[in-house]
Write a protein that holds these residues in place. Structure first.
Motif, PDB file in Angstrom:
ATOM      1  N   PHE A  92       0.785  -1.234   0.000  1.00 41.75           N
ATOM      2  CA  PHE A  92       0.000   0.000   0.000  1.00 41.75           C
ATOM      3  C   PHE A  92       0.821   1.290   0.000  1.00 41.75           C
ATOM      4  CE2 PHE A  92      -2.770  -3.217   1.949  1.00 41.75           C
ATOM      5  CZ  PHE A  92      -3.886  -3.112   1.119  1.00 41.75           C
ATOM      6  N   ILE A  93       2.118   1.215   0.304  1.00 39.98           N
ATOM      7  CA  ILE A  93       2.915   2.453   0.306  1.00 39.98           C
ATOM      8  C   ILE A  93       3.847   2.484  -0.897  1.00 39.98           C
ATOM      9  CG2 ILE A  93       4.600   3.839   1.571  1.00 39.98           C
ATOM     10  CD1 ILE A  93       3.412   2.801   4.155  1.00 39.98           C
ATOM     11  N   ASP A  94       4.776   1.538  -0.964  1.00 40.06           N
ATOM     12  CA  ASP A  94       5.656   1.454  -2.130  1.00 40.06           C
ATOM     13  C   ASP A  94       6.370   0.106  -2.119  1.00 40.06           C
ATOM     14  OD1 ASP A  94       6.855   3.368  -4.378  1.00 40.06           O
ATOM     15  OD2 ASP A  94       8.484   2.105  -3.624  1.00 40.06           O
ATOM     16  N   ALA A  95       6.543  -0.457  -3.283  1.00 38.35           N
ATOM     17  CA  ALA A  95       7.175  -1.770  -3.418  1.00 38.35           C
ATOM     18  C   ALA A  95       8.633  -1.756  -2.979  1.00 38.35           C
ATOM     19  CB  ALA A  95       7.060  -2.265  -4.852  1.00 38.35           C
ATOM     20  N   SER A  96       9.237  -0.575  -2.821  1.00 35.77           N
ATOM     21  CA  SER A  96      10.641  -0.494  -2.416  1.00 35.77           C
ATOM     22  C   SER A  96      10.836  -0.701  -0.909  1.00 35.77           C
ATOM     23  CB  SER A  96      11.217   0.873  -2.789  1.00 35.77           C
ATOM     24  OG  SER A  96      10.608   1.901  -2.022  1.00 35.77           O
ATOM     25  N   ALA A  97       9.749  -0.886  -0.179  1.00 35.82           N
ATOM     26  CA  ALA A  97       9.838  -1.075   1.273  1.00 35.82           C
ATOM     27  C   ALA A  97      10.707  -2.283   1.601  1.00 35.82           C
ATOM     28  CB  ALA A  97       8.446  -1.249   1.857  1.00 35.82           C
ATOM     29  N   TYR A  98      11.505  -2.156   2.639  1.00 33.06           N
ATOM     30  CA  TYR A  98      12.396  -3.242   3.060  1.00 33.06           C
ATOM     31  C   TYR A  98      12.636  -3.107   4.563  1.00 33.06           C
ATOM     32  CZ  TYR A  98      16.171   0.209   3.342  1.00 33.06           C
ATOM     33  OH  TYR A  98      16.933   1.286   3.677  1.00 33.06           O
ATOM     34  N   VAL A  99      13.294  -4.104   5.147  1.00 30.70           N
ATOM     35  CA  VAL A  99      13.600  -4.081   6.572  1.00 30.70           C
ATOM     36  C   VAL A  99      15.050  -3.701   6.761  1.00 30.70           C
ATOM     37  CG1 VAL A  99      13.762  -5.451   8.696  1.00 30.70           C
ATOM     38  CG2 VAL A  99      11.838  -5.798   7.136  1.00 30.70           C
ATOM     39  N   ASP A 100      15.291  -2.699   7.598  1.00 35.62           N
ATOM     40  CA  ASP A 100      16.644  -2.253   7.912  1.00 35.62           C
ATOM     41  C   ASP A 100      16.876  -2.428   9.409  1.00 35.62           C
ATOM     42  OD1 ASP A 100      19.158  -1.286   7.595  1.00 35.62           O
ATOM     43  OD2 ASP A 100      18.584   0.701   6.869  1.00 35.62           O
ATOM     44  N   THR A 101      18.116  -2.237   9.833  1.00 37.76           N
ATOM     45  CA  THR A 101      18.478  -2.391  11.243  1.00 37.76           C
ATOM     46  C   THR A 101      19.254  -1.167  11.695  1.00 37.76           C
ATOM     47  OG1 THR A 101      18.652  -4.786  10.939  1.00 37.76           O
ATOM     48  CG2 THR A 101      19.604  -3.880  12.944  1.00 37.76           C
ATOM     49  N   ASP A 102      18.889  -0.644  12.882  1.00 38.24           N
ATOM     50  CA  ASP A 102      19.594   0.538  13.376  1.00 38.24           C
ATOM     51  C   ASP A 102      20.874   0.141  14.118  1.00 38.24           C
ATOM     52  OD1 ASP A 102      18.895  -0.344  15.913  1.00 38.24           O
ATOM     53  OD2 ASP A 102      17.324   1.143  16.212  1.00 38.24           O
ATOM     54  N   ALA A 103      21.563   1.125  14.686  1.00 37.76           N
ATOM     55  CA  ALA A 103      22.853   0.881  15.338  1.00 37.76           C
ATOM     56  C   ALA A 103      22.738  -0.039  16.548  1.00 37.76           C
ATOM     57  CB  ALA A 103      23.478   2.216  15.755  1.00 37.76           C
ATOM     58  N   SER A 147       7.599  11.358  -4.202  1.00 35.00           N
ATOM     59  CA  SER A 147       8.469  10.206  -3.929  1.00 35.00           C
ATOM     60  C   SER A 147       9.403  10.487  -2.757  1.00 35.00           C
ATOM     61  CB  SER A 147       9.283   9.849  -5.173  1.00 35.00           C
ATOM     62  OG  SER A 147       8.453   9.379  -6.201  1.00 35.00           O
ATOM     63  N   LYS A 148       9.923  11.714  -2.710  1.00 31.27           N
ATOM     64  CA  LYS A 148      10.797  12.077  -1.594  1.00 31.27           C
ATOM     65  C   LYS A 148      10.045  11.998  -0.259  1.00 31.27           C
ATOM     66  CE  LYS A 148      13.756  15.220  -4.272  1.00 31.27           C
ATOM     67  NZ  LYS A 148      14.192  16.631  -4.435  1.00 31.27           N
ATOM     68  N   LEU A 149       8.801  12.453  -0.276  1.00 29.46           N
ATOM     69  CA  LEU A 149       8.005  12.408   0.956  1.00 29.46           C
ATOM     70  C   LEU A 149       7.655  10.970   1.324  1.00 29.46           C
ATOM     71  CD1 LEU A 149       5.612  15.457   0.409  1.00 29.46           C
ATOM     72  CD2 LEU A 149       7.686  15.347   1.806  1.00 29.46           C
ATOM     73  N   THR A 150       7.423  10.155   0.322  1.00 32.32           N
ATOM     74  CA  THR A 150       7.141   8.745   0.599  1.00 32.32           C
ATOM     75  C   THR A 150       8.333   8.087   1.275  1.00 32.32           C
ATOM     76  OG1 THR A 150       5.619   8.575  -1.282  1.00 32.32           O
ATOM     77  CG2 THR A 150       6.531   6.518  -0.433  1.00 32.32           C
ATOM     78  N   ASN A 151       9.546   8.420   0.818  1.00 32.83           N
ATOM     79  CA  ASN A 151      10.744   7.888   1.483  1.00 32.83           C
ATOM     80  C   ASN A 151      10.801   8.302   2.950  1.00 32.83           C
ATOM     81  OD1 ASN A 151      11.813   6.455  -0.650  1.00 32.83           O
ATOM     82  ND2 ASN A 151      13.117   8.131  -1.377  1.00 32.83           N
ATOM     83  N   ARG A 152      10.288   9.487   3.262  1.00 34.07           N
ATOM     84  CA  ARG A 152      10.333   9.978   4.642  1.00 34.07           C
ATOM     85  C   ARG A 152       9.379   9.209   5.560  1.00 34.07           C
ATOM     86  NH1 ARG A 152      14.233  11.113   6.400  1.00 34.07           N
ATOM     87  NH2 ARG A 152      13.233  12.216   8.140  1.00 34.07           N
ATOM     88  N   ILE A 153       8.460   8.454   4.978  1.00 34.18           N
ATOM     89  CA  ILE A 153       7.559   7.638   5.803  1.00 34.18           C
ATOM     90  C   ILE A 153       8.372   6.576   6.556  1.00 34.18           C
ATOM     91  CG2 ILE A 153       5.628   6.000   5.757  1.00 34.18           C
ATOM     92  CD1 ILE A 153       4.474   7.531   3.410  1.00 34.18           C
ATOM     93  N   GLY A 154       9.510   6.191   5.976  1.00 38.46           N
ATOM     94  CA  GLY A 154      10.368   5.223   6.654  1.00 38.46           C
ATOM     95  C   GLY A 154      10.833   5.728   8.007  1.00 38.46           C
ATOM     96  N   ASP A 155      11.074   7.051   8.116  1.00 34.33           N
ATOM     97  CA  ASP A 155      11.485   7.615   9.401  1.00 34.33           C
ATOM     98  C   ASP A 155      10.351   7.526  10.409  1.00 34.33           C
ATOM     99  OD1 ASP A 155      13.719   9.081  10.741  1.00 34.33           O
ATOM    100  OD2 ASP A 155      12.179  10.596  11.028  1.00 34.33           O
ATOM    101  N   TYR A 156       9.123   7.655   9.924  1.00 29.23           N
ATOM    102  CA  TYR A 156       7.968   7.518  10.823  1.00 29.23           C
ATOM    103  C   TYR A 156       7.831   6.070  11.290  1.00 29.23           C
ATOM    104  CZ  TYR A 156       3.228   7.823  12.662  1.00 29.23           C
ATOM    105  OH  TYR A 156       2.127   7.758  13.485  1.00 29.23           O
TER     106      TYR A 156
END
Length: 339
Positions: free
Chosen positions: A150-161, A180-189
């Motif tokens: 529902f957001i974007d097919a580029s979604a993936y799982v990352d790991t923080d420090a 698209s830039k704003l969609t990428n910012r959803i990852g921060d949310y």
């Protein structure tokens, strides 16, 4: 309480002076006194009979719906006093007592208490909850499934420090649109629950405030859709139901008696709110802890009436106030005159 030479007998905590204030205690006040003095919410069954016989000559904790009797038949506790903390601990306590009980009437009393405990416990209807993208109740795998769909097919799982996993969005390109830039910012949310632009470059004519408003709109829409999706997913709902309503995670609401309470020695002009009456009664049997009422809700008045009530029922001889002397004088005036 000070005449310039010595403190009064009441201030010194002489018992006979305190007893003069007590008068005739109600049954509930006698119970509070016993619980405070013994340091236990359990009371001797025969003592409970004697306390409440004035209200009901045939009273017996074994046959009263509000009481539970221990396996030995000698101790009793009110159901509301037993049902604190989480449901599992209460059920474990009752199961232990049931295993020890040899009398059928006592065993039936304990079995009935288990049903009462379940009825009093606060279960969660997970279908009525709202879910956001950063909700800890939904797994990373479930969030990733939603994000890809529902957001974007580029979604993936990352790991923080710190090794914690989170869902991120990474739409690649050298000339991305603002959307698209704003969609990428959803990852921060997803990761932090924050709504920020993160230093992205904005098209001419678009202010940071406008871009932030659009990002907030996108995230709000995604949250609404995510909540609907979670509620419609039967597998997620079943998992949440099992987790939320596991007896270890089910707690009791505090049973408070907020009915009006008259306290001798306090001006009748002082009218306590229900929540204050409940706290005063709690202090009468525990007399400890921190009063966390918000500003303006009557912490001082509640403390003063709690002290007077505890002294009236005989569980306290005297109380030490560590405050400026002028405050004490003002408190006493207010408590006695109600002004």
């Amino acid at each position: 309480h000070y005449n310039g030479t010595e403190y009064s007998a009441l201030w010194r905590g002489e018992r006979q002076s305190i007893d003069e204030l007590q008068g005739e205690l109600t049954a509930d006040q006698q119970l509070q006194k016993s619980q405070y003095l013994t340091g236990s919410l359990y009371v001797d069954r025969e003592q409970a009979k004697n306390i409440y016989k004035s209200e009901n000559p045939n009273f017996d904790p074994l046959t009263d719906d509000e009481w539970v009797v221990a396996a030995d038949g000698k101790r009793a506790i009110k159901v509301d006093d037993l049902c604190v903390g989480n449901l599992k601990s209460v059920l474990d306590t009752l199961d232990s007592e049931i295993a020890l009980a040899s009398d059928d009437d006592i065993r039936n009393n304990l079995l009935a208490a288990k049903k009462k405990a379940r009825d009093k416990a606060h279960f969660t209807d997970v279908s009525k909850l709202s879910y956001k993208l950063n909700s800890p109740l939904v797994t990373i795998g479930e969030k990733l499934e939603f994000a890809k769909q529902f957001i974007d097919a580029s979604a993936y799982v990352d790991t923080d420090a710190k090794g914690r996993s989170y869902v991120d969005i990474n739409i690649k390109g050298s000339d991305l649109s603002l959307d698209s830039k704003l969609t990428n910012r959803i990852g921060d949310y997803f990761k932090n629950g924050t709504i920020t632009l993160g230093g992205i470059s904005l098209p001419k004519g678009v202010t940071a405030e406008q871009a932030l408003a659009k990002l907030r709109e996108k995230i709000n829409a995604a949250n609404t859709q995510f909540s609907v999706w979670v509620k419609a997913n039967t597998d997620i709902q079943a998992r949440l139901e099992a987790t939320a309503n596991n007896p270890e995670n089910v707690f009791f609401k505090i049973a408070n008696d907020d009915s009006p309470l008259e306290v001798d020695g306090i001006s009748p002009e002082w009218k306590m709110h229900g929540y204050q009456n409940a706290e005063i009664r709690r202090q009468a049997r525990q007399f400890g802890g921190i009063n966390g009422f918000n500003v303006g809700l009557g912490k001082t008045a509640t403390a003063l009436v709690s002290v007077q009530h505890a002294q009236n029922i005989g569980v306290k001889n005297k109380t030490l106030f560590i405050v400026p002397s002028a405050v004490l004088s003002n408190w006493r005036k207010e408590a006695v005159t109600g002004k």
